[in-house]
Write a protein that holds these residues in place. Structure first.
Motif, PDB file in Angstrom:
ATOM      1  N   VAL A   1      -8.720 -57.204  20.218  1.00 40.11           N
ATOM      2  CA  VAL A   1      -9.839 -57.485  19.325  1.00 40.11           C
ATOM      3  C   VAL A   1     -10.915 -58.197  20.124  1.00 40.11           C
ATOM      4  O   VAL A   1     -10.643 -59.226  20.761  1.00 40.11           O
ATOM      5  CB  VAL A   1      -9.411 -58.355  18.126  1.00 40.11           C
ATOM      6  N   THR A   2     -12.125 -57.675  20.114  1.00 43.93           N
ATOM      7  CA  THR A   2     -13.257 -58.291  20.797  1.00 43.93           C
ATOM      8  C   THR A   2     -14.486 -58.180  19.907  1.00 43.93           C
ATOM      9  O   THR A   2     -14.418 -57.686  18.773  1.00 43.93           O
ATOM     10  CB  THR A   2     -13.531 -57.603  22.153  1.00 43.93           C
ATOM     11  N   ASP A   3     -15.614 -58.623  20.450  1.00 38.22           N
ATOM     12  CA  ASP A   3     -16.877 -58.377  19.764  1.00 38.22           C
ATOM     13  C   ASP A   3     -17.384 -56.980  20.134  1.00 38.22           C
ATOM     14  O   ASP A   3     -16.693 -56.208  20.804  1.00 38.22           O
ATOM     15  CB  ASP A   3     -17.897 -59.465  20.122  1.00 38.22           C
ATOM     16  N   ARG A   4     -18.601 -56.662  19.731  1.00 36.46           N
ATOM     17  CA  ARG A   4     -19.129 -55.311  19.941  1.00 36.46           C
ATOM     18  C   ARG A   4     -19.974 -55.224  21.214  1.00 36.46           C
ATOM     19  O   ARG A   4     -21.029 -54.604  21.228  1.00 36.46           O
ATOM     20  CB  ARG A   4     -19.955 -54.886  18.725  1.00 36.46           C
ATOM     21  N   HIS A   5     -19.522 -55.818  22.287  1.00 31.47           N
ATOM     22  CA  HIS A   5     -20.254 -55.755  23.553  1.00 31.47           C
ATOM     23  C   HIS A   5     -20.251 -54.314  24.056  1.00 31.47           C
ATOM     24  O   HIS A   5     -19.183 -53.701  24.193  1.00 31.47           O
ATOM     25  CB  HIS A   5     -19.598 -56.693  24.573  1.00 31.47           C
ATOM     26  N   PRO A   6     -21.420 -53.718  24.364  1.00 30.70           N
ATOM     27  CA  PRO A   6     -21.454 -52.298  24.762  1.00 30.70           C
ATOM     28  C   PRO A   6     -20.645 -51.991  26.015  1.00 30.70           C
ATOM     29  O   PRO A   6     -19.966 -50.956  26.088  1.00 30.70           O
ATOM     30  CB  PRO A   6     -22.949 -52.024  24.971  1.00 30.70           C
ATOM     31  N   GLN A   7     -20.681 -52.881  27.010  1.00 38.47           N
ATOM     32  CA  GLN A   7     -19.931 -52.631  28.236  1.00 38.47           C
ATOM     33  C   GLN A   7     -18.420 -52.691  27.984  1.00 38.47           C
ATOM     34  O   GLN A   7     -17.657 -51.931  28.592  1.00 38.47           O
ATOM     35  CB  GLN A   7     -20.329 -53.654  29.306  1.00 38.47           C
ATOM     36  N   ILE A   8     -18.009 -53.570  27.088  1.00 37.37           N
ATOM     37  CA  ILE A   8     -16.592 -53.654  26.740  1.00 37.37           C
ATOM     38  C   ILE A   8     -16.155 -52.370  26.031  1.00 37.37           C
ATOM     39  O   ILE A   8     -15.080 -51.812  26.314  1.00 37.37           O
ATOM     40  CB  ILE A   8     -16.333 -54.883  25.846  1.00 37.37           C
ATOM     41  N   GLN A   9     -16.978 -51.888  25.108  1.00 38.44           N
ATOM     42  CA  GLN A   9     -16.636 -50.662  24.400  1.00 38.44           C
ATOM     43  C   GLN A   9     -16.462 -49.490  25.374  1.00 38.44           C
ATOM     44  O   GLN A   9     -15.489 -48.723  25.281  1.00 38.44           O
ATOM     45  CB  GLN A   9     -17.737 -50.325  23.382  1.00 38.44           C
ATOM     46  N   LYS A  10     -17.395 -49.343  26.291  1.00 42.15           N
ATOM     47  CA  LYS A  10     -17.342 -48.220  27.224  1.00 42.15           C
ATOM     48  C   LYS A  10     -16.141 -48.325  28.148  1.00 42.15           C
ATOM     49  O   LYS A  10     -15.453 -47.334  28.417  1.00 42.15           O
ATOM     50  CB  LYS A  10     -18.631 -48.163  28.036  1.00 42.15           C
ATOM     51  N   PHE A  11     -15.856 -49.522  28.639  1.00 45.66           N
ATOM     52  CA  PHE A  11     -14.727 -49.682  29.560  1.00 45.66           C
ATOM     53  C   PHE A  11     -13.406 -49.342  28.890  1.00 45.66           C
ATOM     54  O   PHE A  11     -12.582 -48.601  29.442  1.00 45.66           O
ATOM     55  CB  PHE A  11     -14.697 -51.114  30.097  1.00 45.66           C
ATOM     56  N   LEU A  12     -13.175 -49.870  27.682  1.00 41.93           N
ATOM     57  CA  LEU A  12     -11.910 -49.602  26.999  1.00 41.93           C
ATOM     58  C   LEU A  12     -11.816 -48.143  26.540  1.00 41.93           C
ATOM     59  O   LEU A  12     -10.723 -47.567  26.522  1.00 41.93           O
ATOM     60  CB  LEU A  12     -11.761 -50.537  25.794  1.00 41.93           C
ATOM     61  N   ARG A  13     -12.960 -47.552  26.208  1.00 46.74           N
ATOM     62  CA  ARG A  13     -12.936 -46.156  25.769  1.00 46.74           C
ATOM     63  C   ARG A  13     -12.639 -45.196  26.930  1.00 46.74           C
ATOM     64  O   ARG A  13     -11.900 -44.222  26.771  1.00 46.74           O
ATOM     65  CB  ARG A  13     -14.264 -45.812  25.112  1.00 46.74           C
ATOM     66  N   GLU A  14     -13.176 -45.483  28.116  1.00 48.55           N
ATOM     67  CA  GLU A  14     -13.036 -44.566  29.244  1.00 48.55           C
ATOM     68  C   GLU A  14     -11.884 -44.946  30.172  1.00 48.55           C
ATOM     69  O   GLU A  14     -11.150 -44.069  30.637  1.00 48.55           O
ATOM     70  CB  GLU A  14     -14.344 -44.531  30.039  1.00 48.55           C
ATOM     71  N   GLN A  15     -11.720 -46.253  30.450  1.00 49.00           N
ATOM     72  CA  GLN A  15     -10.722 -46.673  31.426  1.00 49.00           C
ATOM     73  C   GLN A  15      -9.364 -46.993  30.802  1.00 49.00           C
ATOM     74  O   GLN A  15      -8.334 -46.831  31.457  1.00 49.00           O
ATOM     75  CB  GLN A  15     -11.236 -47.909  32.185  1.00 49.00           C
ATOM     76  N   LYS A  16      -9.349 -47.439  29.557  1.00 49.91           N
ATOM     77  CA  LYS A  16      -8.094 -47.832  28.909  1.00 49.91           C
ATOM     78  C   LYS A  16      -7.973 -47.153  27.544  1.00 49.91           C
ATOM     79  O   LYS A  16      -7.982 -47.810  26.495  1.00 49.91           O
ATOM     80  CB  LYS A  16      -8.030 -49.357  28.750  1.00 49.91           C
ATOM     81  N   PRO A  17      -7.841 -45.837  27.506  1.00 54.79           N
ATOM     82  CA  PRO A  17      -7.771 -45.161  26.196  1.00 54.79           C
ATOM     83  C   PRO A  17      -6.494 -45.462  25.429  1.00 54.79           C
ATOM     84  O   PRO A  17      -6.455 -45.287  24.207  1.00 54.79           O
ATOM     85  CB  PRO A  17      -7.868 -43.682  26.575  1.00 54.79           C
ATOM     86  N   ALA A  18      -5.434 -45.928  26.129  1.00 58.99           N
ATOM     87  CA  ALA A  18      -4.176 -46.226  25.436  1.00 58.99           C
ATOM     88  C   ALA A  18      -4.252 -47.515  24.626  1.00 58.99           C
ATOM     89  O   ALA A  18      -3.406 -47.753  23.762  1.00 58.99           O
ATOM     90  CB  ALA A  18      -3.035 -46.320  26.443  1.00 58.99           C
ATOM     91  N   ILE A  19      -5.243 -48.341  24.898  1.00 54.62           N
ATOM     92  CA  ILE A  19      -5.399 -49.602  24.167  1.00 54.62           C
ATOM     93  C   ILE A  19      -6.296 -49.359  22.965  1.00 54.62           C
ATOM     94  O   ILE A  19      -7.421 -48.868  23.095  1.00 54.62           O
ATOM     95  CB  ILE A  19      -5.996 -50.694  25.074  1.00 54.62           C
TER      96      ILE A  19
END
Length: 679
Positions: A397-415
């Motif tokens: 659970v995080t805030d809606r930081h755009p860089q965080i969204q992109k990193f977890l979406r592309e680099q960590k799709p299992a999370i």
């Protein structure tokens, strides 16, 4: 004393090796002496002496001080009469001696036949120590009944083999409390460590009064003092009888005065500012250490101690998280200064199930280019550290930081990535407040609180993201007095019909305020974010931890990289120890609450449950690690500290000019104004 002088008592062969007392000048007392020892006045030699073997211990002043080596000869009390005529009875002879300033015990000496040593009951006030509590190869039950053994403030150990102690145990095995008499209930059962001893505020004049008079001849002495921070050493020299002694206010641990080191430790481990502590001590006129001494202690001993203890605590937390298997993490970054140009960014990773901080990453802005990139870098480092420790991250659970969204979406799709509800609700509330300030949208102000509460309710009562979106979209109809909806996931409102006082000031579709509010609530970007809101855990505990950091690392104080890191770790220790505090209760057992008026509510209040008083056990743990391990062998702790990467300071990227040239080129704008006035 010359060998020709000897005791006048019959059948006593004491010679110059013993201590002698002259006959009293008072005729009445002299008659009692002669009658007690069985000697006629006519048979007295020119220099009649009586040895100390014929006096009982209660006939002497400061017997304990003589036996401990503070006095060269024992002194008799006024009116003392010799009563011991048997030479076989133990005499008051000179025992082991030591320097007053040495606050450790001398070697035990005992008679081979008895194997018991004399343990004094009374002590000199200038000596801040107690006799050693352990006796070597001594069994007091085997002592003869007529053996003189004063009662000791410590119980004797009857073990047959002495236990070997480490050097720091020898330095810390004495007790700091000194009284004229000891109560049996206050006798410690084990040696007291240096950092746990009580300390007292003693005025200098009151302390020096103890050393003005010679303890042997009672004449005025020469007193010299030596001060090193909180350490005080007093050398007492008597010009009349050549008696000298040295007293120290505190022991030394590995060449460090114990008080100086503990002052630095107490300042750092509690998260205080040394400048404020120094200012307080100066106002109190209490002797303190210098800035350089404090920072030397901090870099050599205190920072390695904090980092080592955090690594130990973190290892346990990571093992528990790895065994759990399904970890629900919460992460957020906290910048060291408000605004857009922070120097440090600390990323906190918290186990939301256990409510424990399990990882902290400190990022400096020049490591990643600018302060806007620090949050992503902190998350990347934290996830890498947790995965290396064997923690399986499934939800975060995080805030809606755009860089965080992109990193977890592309680099960590299992999370599975969730958003915190409070951050989304805060953004919606700010937009509604801004729209309500428009004269055409003033009707929106009463709806702000209800809309924000509806978002929290939609998230907490839904089992899926689609259901959360359906409940959230219903509020656009609800504000227009429409309570049936076209979405099958939430077809109708769940509340009872609103009539009378329960009815609201409904918005009409033709109103500008209604159109703008519906566009906000049903925006595509907002609906995508609402679908990813966390239904179980939020980052409110992370925000509470960030507010706690202000007590240990205020934003208006500049810290070095290692100083900032260690203060963050201290905050994590404090939070983890007090995270599950129960709610405070009154004397009658009722739960306690607090009415709170936050600024953002503009006069409205909130109800807060009051927690129990926090504990500070981690401070005692840090001091125990410091004084019992780090001081004795600092190398492994310092090696761990050296493994921490310290980025160069921000000013290192600029060319540093010569200081003398810069000062010569410096011209104040006020100097120009002064020249104009002179003209």
């Amino acid at each position: 004393m010359p060998r020709s002088q000897r005791c006048i008592v019959p059948r006593c062969n004491a010679t110059g090796s013993a201590s002698f007392h002259s006959l009293p000048r008072d005729p009445a007392l002299l008659s009692q002496w002669l009658q007690a020892i069985g000697v006629e006045h006519a048979d007295l030699p020119k220099k009649a002496l009586v040895c100390n073997a014929h006096f009982t211990p209660d006939c002497y002043h400061h017997l304990t001080g003589f036996e401990m080596g503070f006095y060269k000869t024992p002194s008799l009390k006024p009116g003392a009469i010799p009563t011991v005529m048997d030479r076989s009875s133990p005499a008051v002879t000179s025992s082991r001696t030591r320097e007053i300033g040495c606050q450790t015990e001398p070697l035990d000496t005992c008679d081979f036949g008895v194997q018991a040593r004399v343990v004094p009951r009374r002590m000199n006030k200038a000596c801040q120590m107690r006799p050693q509590g352990k006796n070597v190869a001594c069994d007091t039950r085997s002592l003869p009944s007529n053996t003189f053994l004063p009662s000791s403030p410590f119980s004797l150990d009857s073990t047959s083999t002495p236990q070997k102690r480490r050097r720091h145990d020898d330095l810390s095995s004495y007790h700091a409390e000194v009284t004229d008499s000891f109560d049996s209930e206050e006798r410690p059962s084990q040696p007291t460590s240096v950092h746990t001893m009580k300390k007292y505020i003693v005025y200098e004049d009151c302390l020096l009064q103890l050393f003005k008079s010679c303890s042997v001849c009672s004449r005025t002495c020469n007193v010299e003092k030596y001060v090193q921070g909180t350490f005080l050493s007093i050398t007492q020299t008597c010009p009349h009888c050549d008696h000298s002694s040295k007293w120290k206010s505190q022991p030394h641990i590995a060449n460090f005065p114990a008080g100086n080191l503990q002052l630095s430790a107490a300042t750092s481990f509690t998260g205080c500012s040394f400048l404020q502590i120094k200012k307080f001590l100066a106002a109190f006129n209490i002797q303190s250490i210098s800035d350089r001494t404090y920072f030397n202690h901090q870099s050599q001993l205190l920072h390695p101690t904090i980092l080592w203890q955090w690594k130990c605590d973190q290892t346990v937390l990571l093992q528990q998280a790895a065994q759990d298997g399904d970890v629900f993490l919460g992460g957020d970054m906290r910048a060291d200064t408000p605004g857009h140009c922070a120097k440090y960014g600390s990323y906190t990773m918290m186990d939301l199930k256990a409510n424990r901080v399990i990882d902290l990453q400190l990022v400096q802005s020049n490591e990643v280019g600018n302060s806007q990139r620090m949050e992503k870098e902190g998350l990347v480092r934290s996830i890498a550290a947790l995965e290396e420790a064997g923690v399986q991250i499934k939800n975060i659970v995080t805030d809606r930081h755009p860089q965080i969204q992109k990193f977890l979406r592309e680099q960590k799709p299992a999370i599975q990535h969730f958003y915190d509800v409070w951050h989304v609700a805060k953004g919606i509330g700010k937009i509604i407040d801004a729209m309500a300030k428009d004269k055409n949208c003033t009707e929106l102000a009463p709806w702000r609180k209800s809309i924000v509460n509806h978002l929290h309710w939609s998230c907490s009562t839904s089992k899926s993201g689609e259901e959360t979106v359906a409940k959230w979209k219903s509020v656009a109809n609800h504000v227009q007095d429409i309570h049936t909806h076209d979405d099958e996931n939430f077809p109708t409102c769940l509340h009872e019909p609103l009539i009378g006082e329960d009815a609201r000031q409904w918005l009409k579709p033709s109103m500008m305020s209604c159109e703008r509010l519906v566009m906000l609530l049903l925006g595509n970007k907002l609906l995508k974010d609402v679908e990813k809101l966390s239904p179980l855990y939020q980052t409110s505990s992370v925000e509470a931890f960030h507010s706690l950091i202000l007590r240990f690392a205020p934003k208006n104080v500049a810290f070095s990289f290692l100083g900032m890191l260690c203060r963050l770790l201290l905050t994590a220790m404090h939070y983890n120890e007090n995270a599950d505090r129960p709610q405070a209760t009154t004397s009658s057992g009722e739960l306690r609450y607090l009415l709170w008026f936050p600024k953002y509510k503009q006069g409205d209040f909130s109800v807060r449950p009051l927690k129990a008083t926090p504990t500070y056990g981690y401070i005692e743990t840090l001091q125990e690690l410091l004084f019992e391990h780090v001081v004795e062998n600092p190398e492994p702790y310092q090696e761990l500290m050296q493994q921490v990467y310290v980025p160069p300071p921000l000013c290192s990227q600029y060319d540093r000019p010569d200081k003398s040239e810069a000062v010569a080129r410096h011209t104040s704008r006020f100097a120009v104004m002064d020249d104009d006035e002179d003209d």
